[in-house]
Design a protein around this motif. Structure first.
Motif, PDB file in Angstrom:
ATOM      1  N   LYS A  70       1.018  -1.137   0.040  1.00 47.70           N
ATOM      2  CA  LYS A  70       0.009   0.021   0.075  1.00 47.70           C
ATOM      3  C   LYS A  70       0.750   1.128  -0.137  1.00 47.70           C
ATOM      4  O   LYS A  70       1.727   1.272   0.500  1.00 47.70           O
ATOM      5  CB  LYS A  70      -0.979   0.151   1.248  1.00 47.70           C
ATOM      6  N   ILE A  71       0.593   2.115  -0.791  1.00 45.76           N
ATOM      7  CA  ILE A  71       1.275   3.407  -0.746  1.00 45.76           C
ATOM      8  C   ILE A  71       0.237   4.670  -0.772  1.00 45.76           C
ATOM      9  O   ILE A  71      -0.758   4.443  -0.948  1.00 45.76           O
ATOM     10  CB  ILE A  71       2.043   3.633  -2.290  1.00 45.76           C
ATOM     11  N   THR A  72       0.786   5.702  -0.308  1.00 42.46           N
ATOM     12  CA  THR A  72       0.062   6.983  -0.254  1.00 42.46           C
ATOM     13  C   THR A  72       0.910   8.059  -0.931  1.00 42.46           C
ATOM     14  O   THR A  72       1.906   8.282  -0.643  1.00 42.46           O
ATOM     15  CB  THR A  72      -0.389   7.292   1.293  1.00 42.46           C
ATOM     16  N   LEU A  73       0.063   8.922  -1.905  1.00 46.41           N
ATOM     17  CA  LEU A  73       0.778   9.816  -2.204  1.00 46.41           C
ATOM     18  C   LEU A  73       0.734  11.204  -1.532  1.00 46.41           C
ATOM     19  O   LEU A  73      -0.348  11.831  -1.102  1.00 46.41           O
ATOM     20  CB  LEU A  73       0.016  10.271  -3.550  1.00 46.41           C
ATOM     21  N   LEU A  74       1.883  11.574  -1.021  1.00 45.71           N
ATOM     22  CA  LEU A  74       1.889  12.825   0.121  1.00 45.71           C
ATOM     23  C   LEU A  74       1.934  14.198  -0.624  1.00 45.71           C
ATOM     24  O   LEU A  74       1.134  14.992  -0.204  1.00 45.71           O
ATOM     25  CB  LEU A  74       3.204  12.497   0.943  1.00 45.71           C
ATOM     26  N   LYS A  75       2.840  14.244  -1.875  1.00 45.32           N
ATOM     27  CA  LYS A  75       2.932  15.737  -2.252  1.00 45.32           C
ATOM     28  C   LYS A  75       3.416  15.307  -3.827  1.00 45.32           C
ATOM     29  O   LYS A  75       3.945  14.375  -4.145  1.00 45.32           O
ATOM     30  CB  LYS A  75       3.856  16.307  -1.407  1.00 45.32           C
ATOM     31  N   VAL A  76       3.019  16.308  -4.453  1.00 43.55           N
ATOM     32  CA  VAL A  76       3.555  16.569  -5.894  1.00 43.55           C
ATOM     33  C   VAL A  76       4.283  17.796  -6.293  1.00 43.55           C
ATOM     34  O   VAL A  76       3.564  18.992  -5.830  1.00 43.55           O
ATOM     35  CB  VAL A  76       2.349  16.166  -6.979  1.00 43.55           C
ATOM     36  N   SER A  77       5.333  17.841  -6.807  1.00 44.83           N
ATOM     37  CA  SER A  77       5.918  19.174  -6.838  1.00 44.83           C
ATOM     38  C   SER A  77       5.375  19.776  -8.001  1.00 44.83           C
ATOM     39  O   SER A  77       4.428  19.438  -8.737  1.00 44.83           O
ATOM     40  CB  SER A  77       7.557  18.666  -7.307  1.00 44.83           C
ATOM     41  N   PRO A  78       5.708  21.387  -8.052  1.00 45.97           N
ATOM     42  CA  PRO A  78       5.189  21.949  -9.139  1.00 45.97           C
ATOM     43  C   PRO A  78       5.541  21.420 -10.442  1.00 45.97           C
ATOM     44  O   PRO A  78       6.583  21.027 -10.791  1.00 45.97           O
ATOM     45  CB  PRO A  78       5.929  23.328  -8.926  1.00 45.97           C
TER      46      PRO A  78
END
Length: 89
Positions: free
Chosen positions: A52-60
């Motif tokens: 299981k993975i969770t997307l925390l943040k996406v850069s500009p």
């Protein structure tokens, strides 16, 4: 006359890659389509099928993705993230 039988719930899986997830969404890894050395490195960072993975943040400009995989926090470029197939339920 009803017999009381119910159909089991239907699960719908949306197969996508990490780049298509939204911030905060969780998913299970289905397949990792990258080179062998990188695949082993990702496995040591808890990114392997059925994890299981969770997307925390996406850069500009969506160049870098920050994931939570188990107890590890993993940052990866778009080229690597697009090679990891996931499904969310």
């Amino acid at each position: 006359m009803r017999t009381g039988h119910k159909l089991p719930p239907v699960r719908i899986f949306y197969i996508m890659n990490i780049c298509q997830l939204k911030r905060g969404e969780s998913a299970f890894v289905m397949r990792v389509d990258v080179e062998a050395p990188l695949k082993e490195r990702l496995r040591s960072l808890n990114v392997y099928p059925n994890s299981k993975i969770t997307l925390l943040k996406v850069s500009p400009f969506k160049k870098t993705y920050l994931l939570q995989a188990g107890s590890a926090v993993v940052a990866m470029r778009r080229e690597i993230a697009s090679g990891i197939r996931v499904f969310r339920t």
